[in-house]
Design a protein around this motif. Structure first.
Motif, PDB file in Angstrom:
ATOM      1  N   ILE A  83      16.496  47.075 -45.578  1.00 43.81           N
ATOM      2  CA  ILE A  83      17.820  47.080 -46.207  1.00 43.81           C
ATOM      3  C   ILE A  83      18.817  46.239 -45.407  1.00 43.81           C
ATOM      4  O   ILE A  83      19.501  45.385 -45.959  1.00 43.81           O
ATOM      5  N   TRP A  84      18.883  46.516 -44.086  1.00 46.69           N
ATOM      6  CA  TRP A  84      19.912  45.847 -43.283  1.00 46.69           C
ATOM      7  C   TRP A  84      19.391  44.632 -42.537  1.00 46.69           C
ATOM      8  O   TRP A  84      20.114  44.010 -41.785  1.00 46.69           O
TER       9      TRP A  84
ATOM     10  N   ARG B   5      22.870  44.628 -49.883  1.00 45.45           N
ATOM     11  CA  ARG B   5      22.210  45.709 -49.137  1.00 45.45           C
ATOM     12  C   ARG B   5      22.074  46.947 -49.997  1.00 45.45           C
ATOM     13  O   ARG B   5      21.080  47.664 -49.927  1.00 45.45           O
TER      14      ARG B   5
END
Lengths: 248, 149
Positions: A83-84, B5
């Motif tokens: 995700i990051w 994200r």
């Protein structure tokens, strides 16, 4: 507070912090492991039915518990790196896999050694044991998949997806003895209600579980430091460390 | 959170959720095969197949274990306190085998409903205690779960 978290994303900082933690965690782990083993293996009373063979519980249960918890560490680190795109989460994921595989193997091996005199068989394909074997293959799969890619960024993504998909196995292992008829007995340590293991045997077991958590953390941090040095081998800070060590 | 994200977070949750659902459905569909053994009640009601290998698990009924004088043949009843299945076995029993203890027998059910076992496994329960505690419990009239006998 937040600057500390941001610093964790920088390889030299993570390397230094891991080193600082290891300096006091390694002695604590050794003391807890030796203390727990002496207490559990020598000082507790034998079991009323199994005699002395039950003592393998002091290795088997901690290894199994931490193998399950370690999988969550690996999978959550994988999710964070997906995700990051945090490189350091990728390092955690890669470092956790071989440690988890070793713990799972210890749990399976000690279980087989205990099973022969107790059940009368080394191995049986019941739900608990089979799902634990799948956990071993998941760990080994992450290790192998990472090595199979030349592009390490792609390797990290593939491993993160594999560990996320495999995460469903953890509650299955945990609840397998309740959901299905299995040869493996249900858990003796209960989160709610009274444990079905006598307190005199429970306390050394809890100490051993804590010691194995510490052991997992030590191995994880050491693996991470080695991985960081390898990944950053061309950078200035690694050359500085290598120069300091190399001149001796 | 940054929209890219956020999207990746949803993707990760999606992967975790749907792999769980898929595995859940598979294990639900195969639940009969994941069970290691049939309880005696299922054998009595005819849910267990006859004439093919299967395992039956339960408690060894008190006073039911009979050994032959001239061979290793042993017979006993496996019960789940709803139904009982007679078991015949020739061979050496595991150390922890005993009356009122759990056991799993694998073999074939014959036409009379007797399990001709080829392997007996002792099933250990989750109770661990020193012998003195077990002895004290025995005398107090309470069982391991704290219920009166």
């Amino acid at each position: 507070m937040w600057t500390f978290f941001h610093k964790l994303g920088s390889p030299p900082w993570l390397y230094a912090i891991a080193g600082a933690i290891l300096r006091w965690l390694v002695p604590i782990t050794l003391v807890a492991l030796v203390g727990g083993m002496v207490w559990g293996l020598l000082l507790t009373s034998p079991d009323f039915r199994q005699g002395n063979s039950y003592r393998i519980i002091y290795i088997h249960v901690p290894a199994a518990v931490v193998a399950l918890a370690g999988y969550y560490v690996m999978a959550i680190a994988g999710a964070i790196s997906l995700i990051w795109r945090m490189k350091m989460a990728d390092v955690v994921m890669k470092a956790a896999a071989p440690v988890g595989a070793a713990l799972t193997f210890i749990a399976l091996l000690t279980g087989a050694i205990w099973g022969k005199p107790t059940w009368g068989t080394w191995w049986v394909w019941d739900a608990r044991i089979t799902s634990m074997l799948i956990l071993l293959f998941l760990y080994l799969g992450v290790v192998a998949l990472y090595e199979a890619f030349d592009n390490k960024e792609a390797a990290g993504k593939a491993c993160a997806v594999l560990s996320l998909v495999g995460m469903v196995n953890i509650p299955i292992i945990y609840k397998s003895v309740d959901w299905w008829y299995s040869l493996h007995q249900p858990a003796s340590i209960k989160f709610s209600g009274e444990s079905t293991i006598d307190p005199s045997m429970l306390y050394p077991l809890l100490l051993m579980i804590a010691a194995f958590y510490a052991l997992f953390t030590c191995c994880l941090l050491m693996n991470m430091r080695a991985e960081l040095l390898q990944r950053e081998s061309r950078t200035q800070w690694v050359k500085k460390i290598a120069g300091k060590e190399g001149r001796r | 959170m940054h929209p890219v994200r956020k999207q990746r977070l949803y993707l990760v949750l999606f992967v975790a959720l749907f792999s769980s659902v898929a595995v859940g459905l598979v294990s639900y569909a195969l639940r009969g095969n994941i069970n290691l053994f049939y309880p005696p009640a299922d054998v009595a009601s005819g849910k267990a197949p006859t004439g093919q290998p299967l395992r039956v698990g339960g408690m060894v009924e008190k006073g039911s274990v009979q050994r032959a004088d001239d061979s290793l043949e042993v017979s006993f009843m496996l019960t789940d306190y709803q139904a009982s299945v007679p078991v015949v076995y020739i061979g050496i029993l595991p150390d922890l085998f005993g009356e009122e203890q759990g056991a799993v027998a694998s073999g074939v059910l014959d036409s009379e409903g007797v399990l001709q076992a080829t392997e007996i496994l002792a099933k250990h329960d989750e109770n661990y205690m020193p012998p003195e505690v077990a002895y004290a419990l025995e005398n107090s009239g309470y069982d391991k779960k704290g219920k009166t006998k």
